[in-house]
Scaffold this motif. Structure first.
Motif, PDB file in Angstrom:
ATOM      1  N   GLY A 101       0.794  -1.237   0.000  1.00  0.00           N
ATOM      2  CA  GLY A 101       0.000   0.000   0.000  1.00  0.00           C
ATOM      3  C   GLY A 101       0.820   1.278   0.000  1.00  0.00           C
ATOM      4  O   GLY A 101       1.829   1.395  -0.695  1.00  0.00           O
ATOM      5  N   GLY A 102       0.365   2.214   0.852  1.00  0.00           N
ATOM      6  CA  GLY A 102       0.899   3.577   0.845  1.00  0.00           C
ATOM      7  C   GLY A 102       2.421   3.656   0.928  1.00  0.00           C
ATOM      8  O   GLY A 102       3.034   4.451   0.213  1.00  0.00           O
ATOM      9  N   ARG A 138       3.909   2.724  -2.509  1.00  0.00           N
ATOM     10  CA  ARG A 138       3.537   3.795  -3.446  1.00  0.00           C
ATOM     11  C   ARG A 138       4.404   5.032  -3.210  1.00  0.00           C
ATOM     12  O   ARG A 138       5.003   5.574  -4.152  1.00  0.00           O
ATOM     13  N   ASP A 166       4.469   4.910   7.113  1.00  0.00           N
ATOM     14  CA  ASP A 166       3.144   4.364   7.321  1.00  0.00           C
ATOM     15  C   ASP A 166       3.204   2.912   6.831  1.00  0.00           C
ATOM     16  O   ASP A 166       3.015   2.631   5.656  1.00  0.00           O
ATOM     17  N   ASP A 200       2.092  -0.822   6.394  1.00  0.00           N
ATOM     18  CA  ASP A 200       1.046  -1.849   6.478  1.00  0.00           C
ATOM     19  C   ASP A 200       1.707  -3.156   6.098  1.00  0.00           C
ATOM     20  O   ASP A 200       2.224  -3.300   4.989  1.00  0.00           O
ATOM     21  N   ARG A 257      -8.392  -3.804  -2.447  1.00  0.00           N
ATOM     22  CA  ARG A 257      -8.034  -2.424  -2.109  1.00  0.00           C
ATOM     23  C   ARG A 257      -8.644  -1.407  -3.072  1.00  0.00           C
ATOM     24  O   ARG A 257      -9.189  -1.777  -4.102  1.00  0.00           O
ATOM     25  N   ASP A 258      -8.513  -0.136  -2.705  1.00  0.00           N
ATOM     26  CA  ASP A 258      -9.251   0.907  -3.429  1.00  0.00           C
ATOM     27  C   ASP A 258      -8.727   1.196  -4.837  1.00  0.00           C
ATOM     28  O   ASP A 258      -9.482   1.161  -5.805  1.00  0.00           O
ATOM     29  N   ASN A 307      -2.376   1.642  -4.967  1.00  0.00           N
ATOM     30  CA  ASN A 307      -2.202   1.175  -3.580  1.00  0.00           C
ATOM     31  C   ASN A 307      -2.050  -0.338  -3.505  1.00  0.00           C
ATOM     32  O   ASN A 307      -2.185  -0.920  -2.431  1.00  0.00           O
ATOM     33  N   ASP A 366     -17.681   0.736  -1.008  1.00  0.00           N
ATOM     34  CA  ASP A 366     -17.276   1.751  -0.039  1.00  0.00           C
ATOM     35  C   ASP A 366     -17.276   3.139  -0.695  1.00  0.00           C
ATOM     36  O   ASP A 366     -16.299   3.551  -1.321  1.00  0.00           O
ATOM     37  N   ARG A 420     -14.514   5.912  -0.803  1.00  0.00           N
ATOM     38  CA  ARG A 420     -13.378   5.831  -1.729  1.00  0.00           C
ATOM     39  C   ARG A 420     -13.439   6.941  -2.790  1.00  0.00           C
ATOM     40  O   ARG A 420     -12.418   7.304  -3.361  1.00  0.00           O
ATOM     41  N   ARG A 432     -11.524   9.544  -1.313  1.00  0.00           N
ATOM     42  CA  ARG A 432     -10.102   9.150  -1.326  1.00  0.00           C
ATOM     43  C   ARG A 432      -9.504   9.344  -2.718  1.00  0.00           C
ATOM     44  O   ARG A 432      -8.360   9.760  -2.859  1.00  0.00           O
ATOM     45  N   ARG A 487      -8.586  12.808  -3.051  1.00  0.00           N
ATOM     46  CA  ARG A 487      -7.436  13.148  -2.194  1.00  0.00           C
ATOM     47  C   ARG A 487      -6.126  12.710  -2.847  1.00  0.00           C
ATOM     48  O   ARG A 487      -5.175  13.481  -2.928  1.00  0.00           O
ATOM     49  N   PHE A 488      -6.092  11.478  -3.370  1.00  0.00           N
ATOM     50  CA  PHE A 488      -4.856  11.000  -4.002  1.00  0.00           C
ATOM     51  C   PHE A 488      -4.579  11.782  -5.290  1.00  0.00           C
ATOM     52  O   PHE A 488      -3.445  12.147  -5.583  1.00  0.00           O
ATOM     53  N   ARG A 527      -3.316  15.207  -4.279  1.00  0.00           N
ATOM     54  CA  ARG A 527      -2.054  15.155  -3.535  1.00  0.00           C
ATOM     55  C   ARG A 527      -0.880  14.926  -4.467  1.00  0.00           C
ATOM     56  O   ARG A 527       0.160  15.554  -4.359  1.00  0.00           O
TER      57      ARG A 527
HETATM   58  N1  CTP Z   1      -8.128   1.143   1.716  1.00  0.00           N
HETATM   59  C1  CTP Z   1      -9.181   0.806   0.885  1.00  0.00           C
HETATM   60  N2  CTP Z   1     -10.394   1.427   1.003  1.00  0.00           N
HETATM   61  C2  CTP Z   1     -10.569   2.390   1.956  1.00  0.00           C
HETATM   62  C3  CTP Z   1      -9.506   2.746   2.810  1.00  0.00           C
HETATM   63  C4  CTP Z   1      -8.289   2.097   2.656  1.00  0.00           C
HETATM   64  O1  CTP Z   1      -9.030  -0.055   0.029  1.00  0.00           O
HETATM   65  N3  CTP Z   1     -11.752   3.007   2.076  1.00  0.00           N
HETATM   66  C5  CTP Z   1      -6.841   0.458   1.544  1.00  0.00           C
HETATM   67  C6  CTP Z   1      -5.918   1.233   0.616  1.00  0.00           C
HETATM   68  O2  CTP Z   1      -5.512   0.409  -0.440  1.00  0.00           O
HETATM   69  C7  CTP Z   1      -4.734   1.636   1.456  1.00  0.00           C
HETATM   70  C8  CTP Z   1      -4.835   0.762   2.710  1.00  0.00           C
HETATM   71  O3  CTP Z   1      -6.179   0.309   2.787  1.00  0.00           O
HETATM   72  O4  CTP Z   1      -3.524   1.454   0.793  1.00  0.00           O
HETATM   73  C9  CTP Z   1      -4.460   1.515   3.961  1.00  0.00           C
HETATM   74  O5  CTP Z   1      -5.297   2.657   4.120  1.00  0.00           O
HETATM   75  P1  CTP Z   1      -4.727   4.086   4.469  1.00  0.00           P
HETATM   76  O6  CTP Z   1      -3.696   3.971   5.541  1.00  0.00           O
HETATM   77  O7  CTP Z   1      -5.864   5.010   4.672  1.00  0.00           O
HETATM   78  O8  CTP Z   1      -4.080   4.440   3.055  1.00  0.00           O
HETATM   79  P2  CTP Z   1      -2.737   5.119   2.620  1.00  0.00           P
HETATM   80  O9  CTP Z   1      -2.590   4.766   1.202  1.00  0.00           O
HETATM   81  O10 CTP Z   1      -1.628   4.787   3.542  1.00  0.00           O
HETATM   82  O11 CTP Z   1      -3.144   6.647   2.734  1.00  0.00           O
HETATM   83  P3  CTP Z   1      -2.290   7.875   3.253  1.00  0.00           P
HETATM   84  O12 CTP Z   1      -1.127   7.987   2.334  1.00  0.00           O
HETATM   85  O13 CTP Z   1      -3.234   9.027   3.162  1.00  0.00           O
HETATM   86  O14 CTP Z   1      -1.925   7.529   4.683  1.00  0.00           O
END
Ligand code: CTP
Length: 418
Positions: free
Chosen positions: A17-18, A21, A31, A33, A125-126, A130, A170, A173, A176, A179-180, A183
């Protein structure tokens, strides 16, 4: 440490994930995971046993949070590069996840969870960006797994969902995605935009807490205003509430609330209604741009705390009453502003006031609000006055006399009282 422990348990383990990326985009983040193909809780237990810290695990999801804040100083001894790392470089906790797939029985439901491979775990995942995974165990250390085209989309700058029901599963998303996109200065890919258009209305069913969480995250980003503009453009704000909008002309005000240091002389509280001061001011500055009823309606939809609703009302009232006072006495200004949260007054100031009103506001904050008579209720009691509503009246009049320059010494105050 995690890799070595996973290797001992013969379990493939990945950072996903993040973190991956951001590493590829050369924007390092801490961060982590961690996904295990196997039981993450067992891995976490082994880590806790060998290295300390403590665990919070959720057996339904097969996830564990390994809290290491109190053992960080010991853990850095295991890290490479003698003295290269400081305890503060380590995160307070690490999330360890068992690779799983999730099924949604109906939109916005809690998912049904099943153990699976890393490939399927990444598929739930979203966005493709990610879904990259970096393997950590044994000889596989450093292998990059790109099952779903994440690398390609990172290169192209595309925010793309993995399947057409992603936003139905969800709806947050959609926020989100924006936001991505903003950003990283990416673009939401064409088909994904179509899916957003189809799923927009689902935001109506999303709880205030989840929406607020997403909006809070946006407000803590550098490009917050651009994100809100894009939400507005895509009709996502209006789907949350029909009166909810964003205009680019509000950008500067919002940014000054989010970035500008808060002036120490204002003695602003750190928070209001459990919201940090800066965020409170930013939301208020946004909502006070709407007609009063609309501002209150949006605040209710998002279940903002009471102080926010009170501040929206107070600001709206002050905007009418203050300009209507021509050359007011200080006591009149104090009468209008006392009892209003200083955070609301600061928002009013950032919003921009006519120069004469700004001077009044500054005088109130820096001088007038601090002026109080020496006399108190007990003194009035000693003078033989029967306690009751008259006390307040007398003390207010006394304070007004100080404010308006009719009293300027303790002796003059005694004279006034007699
Ligand atoms: N995720 C998802 N759907 C969501 C929230 C999260 O699929 N509604 C997945 C995303 O793929 C993400 C992972 O869970 O990579 C972890 O979520 P989060 O920590 O919120 O994402 P980051 O990508 O780390 O975001 P940020 O850079 O803003 O911390």
């Amino acid at each position: 440490l995690i890799a070595a422990q996973a290797y001992e348990l013969r379990k493939p383990v990945y950072i996903v994930g993040g973190f991956v990326r951001d590493l590829i985009l050369e924007r390092p983040s801490f961060d982590f995971d961690v996904v295990v193909e196997g039981n993450a809780i067992n891995l976490a237990k082994a880590l806790e046993k060998n290295y300390g810290g403590h665990l919070v695990s959720h057996s339904r999801f097969g996830t564990a949070k390994w809290q290491i804040d109190d053992v960080r100083a010991e853990l850095i001894r295991y890290l490479p590069g003698d003295g290269h790392f400081d305890a503060a470089d380590l995160p307070e906790s690490l999330d360890l996840i068992s690779a799983r797939t999730e099924f949604y029985e109906y939109p916005t439901a809690l998912p049904t969870v099943e153990r699976s491979s890393i490939k399927l775990d990444l598929h739930r995942r979203d966005f493709t960006i990610n879904t990259l995974a970096l393997r950590l165990d044994g000889r596989h250390y450093g292998d990059l797994y790109d099952y779903w085209g994440g690398m390609n989309d990172l290169r192209r700058g595309s925010v793309r969902v993995l399947h057409s029901l992603s936003f139905v599963d969800d709806p947050t998303r959609m926020l989100r995605a924006v936001r991505f996109e903003q950003r990283f200065h990416f673009r939401i890919e064409e088909r994904t935009l179509e899916l957003i258009a189809e799923a927009t209305d689902l935001l109506r069913q999303v709880s205030a807490d989840r929406l607020r969480h997403e909006l809070d995250l946006m407000l803590s980003e550098e490009n917050a205003a651009a994100m809100l503009a894009r939400l507005d453009e895509l009709g996502l704000l209006r789907a949350i509430h029909p009166d909810f909008i964003w205009k680019n002309e509000w950008r500067e005000r919002l940014e000054s609330a989010l970035v500008k240091p808060l002036p120490a002389e204002w003695d602003l509280p750190d928070s209001a209604g459990h919201m940090p001061a800066r965020r409170f001011i930013a939301y208020l500055l946004w909502l006070m741009q709407f007609p009063l009823e609309a501002g209150l309606a949006v605040a209710n939809r998002l279940r903002f705390p009471r102080p926010m609703l009170q501040s929206i009302q107070a600001v709206s009232l002050i905007k009418q009453t203050l300009p209507a006072l021509s050359s007011p006495r200080p006591s009149q200004v104090v009468n209008e502003l006392d009892g209003v949260s200083p955070l609301a007054l600061y928002a009013l100031r950032l919003d921009g006031l006519a120069p004469n009103l700004e001077i009044l506001l500054e005088q109130y904050i820096h001088r007038w609000r601090k002026i109080h008579p020496f006399t108190g209720g007990e003194d009035l009691n000693r003078l033989g006055l029967v306690p009751g509503p008259a006390y307040r009246q007398i003390l207010t009049q006394l304070r007004n006399a100080w404010l308006d320059g009719e009293i300027s010494s303790p002796e003059a105050e005694q004279l006034w009282l007699s």
